[in-house]
Design a protein around this motif. Sequence first.
Motif, PDB file in Angstrom:
ATOM      1  N   THR A  38      41.529  43.314  44.183  1.00 29.67           N
ATOM      2  CA  THR A  38      42.394  42.978  43.059  1.00 29.67           C
ATOM      3  C   THR A  38      41.566  42.636  41.821  1.00 29.67           C
ATOM      4  O   THR A  38      40.591  41.895  41.908  1.00 29.67           O
ATOM      5  N   VAL A  86      43.742  39.459  49.916  1.00 29.52           N
ATOM      6  CA  VAL A  86      43.520  39.740  48.499  1.00 29.52           C
ATOM      7  C   VAL A  86      42.099  39.313  48.168  1.00 29.52           C
ATOM      8  O   VAL A  86      41.748  38.140  48.310  1.00 29.52           O
ATOM      9  N   SER A 132      44.393  46.927  43.002  1.00 29.28           N
ATOM     10  CA  SER A 132      45.499  46.328  42.247  1.00 29.28           C
ATOM     11  C   SER A 132      45.005  45.855  40.892  1.00 29.28           C
ATOM     12  O   SER A 132      43.930  45.260  40.792  1.00 29.28           O
TER      13      SER A 132
END
Length: 444
Positions: A38, A86, A132
Motif C-alpha cells: 500500500t 497491509v 493499493s
Amino acid sequence: MKTTALGRIALATGITALTAGLFPASAHADDAVVERRTLPVLVEFADSAFQHPDKVKESTPETYFGAKKDSLASFFTELSRGRYRVTPAVDGQYAGPITLPMDASCDASKINTLTQEALAGQGLVRGEDYDSLSMVFPAQKTGCDWAGLGSVPGPYTWINLYGTDSGLGVVGHEFGHNLGLGHQTRSLCADGDLAGCETAGTSAKSIMGGGGPAAGISAPEMIRAGWLTDGETVKVTASGTYTLRSLHGEGDGVRALDIPMGEDRLVVEYRHAAGSFDQDIEGVHAYRVPGGDYGASTLIDVTEANKTAGNDAPADADAVTRLTDRASKVSLAVVSSGDGRAEVEVALDGEALSTAGKTPEKTSAPAPEHTGTDTDAGDGLPDGADGTEVQGGGQGQEASGTEDAGNLAATGGDSGTLPLAVGGAGMLVVGAGALLLIRRRKQA
C-alpha cells in the motif's frame, strides 16, 4: 519491448480496467497470506497545501502501518486472523507531498490520473511497485461531499483530510470498499417473516454499517473477503441444529451458516466480545445476501424495538431468536446463545422447528458503549467535524479517466447533497436507492 514508466502505468491501468469489476462474489480462505503493498501519497494542489505538513507526515505512517491496534495494518491483520496484511510499498511508508498541476477539486479521476503520472515520474508504477494507492489531500478549498472515497472493488482510496489524521474509521471503511464491500444496511422485519421488511438505517454490525472499527465486519463480509475457511462456513443443505462459535474469536469451529433462501442466501453468525472486536455486540445475527453478492448483505432485524447497539440499546437488542421466510420455506430458531457459543436450529423445505414456542437459553451481555448511529457508515469523524448525518439519494458524478477505479463509494462530507457511488466510463452506478451517507462539517 522496453516501456517507459509512463508507458507501463498506461498498460497497467488498461489491463485493470478489464478486471476491476470481475472480482469473485466470494473467496475461500486457506493458508496463503495476501500481502497488499500500500502506498499512501500526500497530494497538494496548486492553490492549496496542508496547513500542518509536518503533523500530516508524522501521522500518516501511524494511521496506515503503525503497531497500535488502531492502524489500518493492525486492524486487517487481526480481522483476517493474519490472512490479509497491509504493508508499506516504499521504505519511507508514504510518498510526497506531490503538488498536482490543478487547483483544489473533488475530481477523483483527475487526482488519480495526475498522481499516478507524478509517481511514474519517480519510478513508482502500480502493479509493479505498489498494489493499493491511497491519495491523501487537504480538504481546504475542495468542498467535497465526502471524507473518503473508495473503489468498489479496486485499488484506489481518496482521503479528503480535514485535520492532520483521518484515522482508522475513515481509512478502514474505504479500504473495506476496496475489498468489494458496500454500505451494510438493516431491514426491519418486525413480524419475524422476511416477506415484509423495510430498510431502516445501517446495521451497526460492521465498519461498513455504522459500527466503526470496533465492530470489525460481519460474517457475509468475511465470506466476501475470503477470510473464512470452508470449515468455518457451513453451507446448510439439511435441517438440523448447528453450533456456532464467535465470529472473531480464536480457535477452530464453525463461524457462519450459509443457508439457501430462494435466489438469495441467509447467513447466520454469532457475535461475542473477542480481541479488539465486538465488545458491544452480542448474540446471533442474520443477514440477507441478495443473489449471492456477499458484499451487499443486509442485517435482518425481527425485533419490534427498532434498537441497535448503535443507539445505546443493549448489545443483543437486535439479535434474532427465530425467523421465517415463507417464500423459500426456511425457518430458524436460536436454541441457546452466550459465553462464546450458540446453537441454532435450521428447518428447510417447510419442515417444522422442534424448538417452536420455546425461549432460547441466553447469557446476559454487558451494557454497551456508544458505537455509532443508525445512519452512520462508520467512517469516523476527522478533526473539525461535527456529528450531523444526512441520508438520501443523489446525482451521478462523472469519473471518466479512472478506468480501473471500479464503482466508487463516497462517505462523509459537508454538503446537503449526496454524491452517488459511480464508476469510471462503462462502469455501472451502484443500484438505485443505495445508501450513501454524508456529514456536515464545521466551517473553519
